[in-house]
Motif scaffolding. Structure first.
Motif, PDB file in Angstrom:
ATOM      1  N   PRO A   1       0.797  -1.234   0.000  1.00 34.82           N
ATOM      2  CA  PRO A   1       0.000   0.000   0.000  1.00 34.82           C
ATOM      3  C   PRO A   1       0.833   1.289   0.000  1.00 34.82           C
ATOM      4  CG  PRO A   1      -0.961  -1.586   1.498  1.00 34.82           C
ATOM      5  CD  PRO A   1       0.360  -2.174   1.044  1.00 34.82           C
ATOM      6  N   CYS A   2       2.097   1.219   0.379  1.00 33.21           N
ATOM      7  CA  CYS A   2       2.953   2.425   0.365  1.00 33.21           C
ATOM      8  C   CYS A   2       3.301   2.868  -1.055  1.00 33.21           C
ATOM      9  CB  CYS A   2       4.238   2.165   1.150  1.00 33.21           C
ATOM     10  SG  CYS A   2       5.383   3.562   1.149  1.00 33.21           S
ATOM     11  N   ILE A   3       3.260   1.940  -2.001  1.00 36.18           N
ATOM     12  CA  ILE A   3       3.712   2.270  -3.362  1.00 36.18           C
ATOM     13  C   ILE A   3       2.917   3.460  -3.915  1.00 36.18           C
ATOM     14  CG2 ILE A   3       3.915   1.417  -5.755  1.00 36.18           C
ATOM     15  CD1 ILE A   3       4.329  -1.400  -4.582  1.00 36.18           C
TER      16      ILE A   3
ATOM     17  N   LYS B   1       5.493   9.659   3.971  1.00 39.49           N
ATOM     18  CA  LYS B   1       6.639   9.727   4.891  1.00 39.49           C
ATOM     19  C   LYS B   1       6.288  10.075   6.339  1.00 39.49           C
ATOM     20  CE  LYS B   1       9.331  11.955   1.651  1.00 39.49           C
ATOM     21  NZ  LYS B   1      10.527  12.682   1.285  1.00 39.49           N
ATOM     22  N   SER B   2       5.036   9.906   6.736  1.00 37.30           N
ATOM     23  CA  SER B   2       4.702  10.091   8.159  1.00 37.30           C
ATOM     24  C   SER B   2       5.545   9.162   9.020  1.00 37.30           C
ATOM     25  CB  SER B   2       3.239   9.761   8.429  1.00 37.30           C
ATOM     26  OG  SER B   2       2.410  10.339   7.494  1.00 37.30           O
ATOM     27  N   CYS B   3       5.810   7.969   8.523  1.00 36.52           N
ATOM     28  CA  CYS B   3       6.534   6.958   9.310  1.00 36.52           C
ATOM     29  C   CYS B   3       7.959   7.400   9.628  1.00 36.52           C
ATOM     30  CB  CYS B   3       6.540   5.624   8.579  1.00 36.52           C
ATOM     31  SG  CYS B   3       7.184   5.715   6.895  1.00 36.52           S
TER      32      CYS B   3
ATOM     33  N   LYS C   1       8.468   3.823  -3.131  1.00 34.82           N
ATOM     34  CA  LYS C   1       8.092   3.151  -1.886  1.00 34.82           C
ATOM     35  C   LYS C   1       9.194   3.359  -0.859  1.00 34.82           C
ATOM     36  CE  LYS C   1       7.278  -1.593  -0.219  1.00 34.82           C
ATOM     37  NZ  LYS C   1       8.387  -1.637   0.734  1.00 34.82           N
ATOM     38  N   LEU C   2       8.841   3.195   0.411  1.00 32.25           N
ATOM     39  CA  LEU C   2       9.847   3.226   1.466  1.00 32.25           C
ATOM     40  C   LEU C   2      10.126   1.807   1.973  1.00 32.25           C
ATOM     41  CD1 LEU C   2       8.776   6.205   1.297  1.00 32.25           C
ATOM     42  CD2 LEU C   2       9.615   6.433   3.622  1.00 32.25           C
ATOM     43  N   TYR C   3      11.286   1.625   2.590  1.00 37.25           N
ATOM     44  CA  TYR C   3      11.740   0.293   3.017  1.00 37.25           C
ATOM     45  C   TYR C   3      12.347   0.392   4.411  1.00 37.25           C
ATOM     46  CZ  TYR C   3      11.647  -0.471  -2.065  1.00 37.25           C
ATOM     47  OH  TYR C   3      11.273  -0.539  -3.390  1.00 37.25           O
TER      48      TYR C   3
ATOM     49  N   VAL D   1       0.915   5.342  12.430  1.00 39.18           N
ATOM     50  CA  VAL D   1       0.833   6.625  11.718  1.00 39.18           C
ATOM     51  C   VAL D   1       0.661   6.461  10.210  1.00 39.18           C
ATOM     52  CG1 VAL D   1       2.191   7.820  13.483  1.00 39.18           C
ATOM     53  CG2 VAL D   1       3.339   6.955  11.432  1.00 39.18           C
ATOM     54  N   CYS D   2       0.799   5.271   9.702  1.00 39.02           N
ATOM     55  CA  CYS D   2       0.694   5.082   8.250  1.00 39.02           C
ATOM     56  C   CYS D   2      -0.774   5.201   7.817  1.00 39.02           C
ATOM     57  CB  CYS D   2       1.259   3.727   7.836  1.00 39.02           C
ATOM     58  SG  CYS D   2       1.088   3.456   6.053  1.00 39.02           S
ATOM     59  N   PRO D   3      -1.087   6.137   6.932  1.00 39.63           N
ATOM     60  CA  PRO D   3      -2.484   6.348   6.554  1.00 39.63           C
ATOM     61  C   PRO D   3      -3.074   5.217   5.719  1.00 39.63           C
ATOM     62  CG  PRO D   3      -1.045   7.746   5.245  1.00 39.63           C
ATOM     63  CD  PRO D   3      -0.175   7.087   6.274  1.00 39.63           C
ATOM     64  N   VAL D   4      -2.216   4.374   5.150  1.00 41.90           N
ATOM     65  CA  VAL D   4      -2.738   3.288   4.309  1.00 41.90           C
ATOM     66  C   VAL D   4      -2.446   1.907   4.919  1.00 41.90           C
ATOM     67  CG1 VAL D   4      -2.719   4.603   2.158  1.00 41.90           C
ATOM     68  CG2 VAL D   4      -0.644   3.404   2.867  1.00 41.90           C
ATOM     69  N   GLU D   5      -2.056   1.894   6.186  1.00 38.50           N
ATOM     70  CA  GLU D   5      -1.801   0.638   6.915  1.00 38.50           C
ATOM     71  C   GLU D   5      -0.840  -0.281   6.161  1.00 38.50           C
ATOM     72  OE1 GLU D   5      -5.547  -1.050   8.134  1.00 38.50           O
ATOM     73  OE2 GLU D   5      -6.062   0.756   9.261  1.00 38.50           O
ATOM     74  N   ALA D   6       0.244   0.314   5.681  1.00 36.68           N
ATOM     75  CA  ALA D   6       1.238  -0.467   4.936  1.00 36.68           C
ATOM     76  C   ALA D   6       2.262  -1.138   5.852  1.00 36.68           C
ATOM     77  CB  ALA D   6       1.975   0.447   3.959  1.00 36.68           C
ATOM     78  N   ILE D   7       2.302  -0.739   7.139  1.00 30.25           N
ATOM     79  CA  ILE D   7       3.382  -1.214   8.018  1.00 30.25           C
ATOM     80  C   ILE D   7       2.866  -2.239   9.017  1.00 30.25           C
ATOM     81  CG2 ILE D   7       5.197  -0.503   9.615  1.00 30.25           C
ATOM     82  CD1 ILE D   7       4.917   2.350   8.566  1.00 30.25           C
ATOM     83  N   SER D   8       3.619  -3.328   9.160  1.00 29.95           N
ATOM     84  CA  SER D   8       3.306  -4.303  10.211  1.00 29.95           C
ATOM     85  C   SER D   8       4.573  -5.087  10.547  1.00 29.95           C
ATOM     86  CB  SER D   8       2.187  -5.247   9.793  1.00 29.95           C
ATOM     87  OG  SER D   8       2.472  -5.815   8.545  1.00 29.95           O
TER      88      SER D   8
HETATM   89  S1  SF4 Z   1       3.529   6.274   6.401  1.00 28.13           S
HETATM   90 FE1  SF4 Z   1       2.916   4.470   5.165  1.00 28.13          FE
HETATM   91  S2  SF4 Z   1       2.459   5.272   3.107  1.00 28.13           S
HETATM   92 FE2  SF4 Z   1       3.567   6.859   4.236  1.00 28.13          FE
HETATM   93  S3  SF4 Z   1       5.687   6.511   3.609  1.00 28.13           S
HETATM   94 FE3  SF4 Z   1       5.399   5.398   5.529  1.00 28.13          FE
HETATM   95  S4  SF4 Z   1       4.811   3.327   4.882  1.00 28.13           S
HETATM   96 FE4  SF4 Z   1       4.581   4.644   3.108  1.00 28.13          FE
END
Ligand code: SF4
Ligand code: SF4
Length: 109
Positions: free
Chosen positions: A8-10, A15-17, A32-34, A49-56
């Motif tokens: 979902p980050c793509i 960059k909130s994370c 994307k971020l890694y 903080v990820c608005p699209v729930e890409a992080i776990s």
């Molecule tokens: S907060 Fe989520 S969408 Fe935003 S850069 Fe980080 S991982 Fe990507």
């Protein structure tokens, strides 16, 4: 067990994370971020903080996104397009800045 950024980050990349990470281990690719698995201290601060729930956490990545666990690792261990050496563990994303390149898996999406 490091945290992982999935699909979902793509092309979102807000960059909130990166502002939450106490060890600056979230690196910016092109689309994307890694998260660097060698540098992540598993604090969990980035996840909510990820608005699209890409992080776990890696063991909780949804089955549909499981390939991103290895792909996050590849971003640091393999030589990315246009680079001379693997990124490894440089000790802080702000030191290296945006990399402008993704893993082949992400580039092809
Ligand atoms: S907060 Fe989520 S969408 Fe935003 S850069 Fe980080 S991982 Fe990507
Ligand atoms: S879990 Fe903590 S150390 Fe790991 S990437 Fe997220 S904020 Fe950074």
């Amino acid at each position: 067990m490091p945290y992982v950024i999935a699909g979902p980050c793509i092309d979102v990349m807000d960059k909130s994370c990166t502002e939450e990470c106490p060890v600056d281990c979230i690196y910016e690719g092109d689309r994307k971020l890694y998260i660097n698995p060698k540098e992540c201290i598993d604090c969990g601060a980035c996840e909510p903080v990820c608005p699209v729930e890409a992080i776990s956490q890696d063991r909780r990545v949804p089955p549909s996104d499981i390939e991103f666990v290895d792909d996050n690792r590849r971003f640091f261990l393999e030589v990315l397009s246009g680079r001379q050496a693997p990124l490894g563990a440089p000790g802080g994303s702000h030191k290296v800045g945006p990399l402008g390149v993704d893993t082949p898996m992400v580039s092809e999406r």
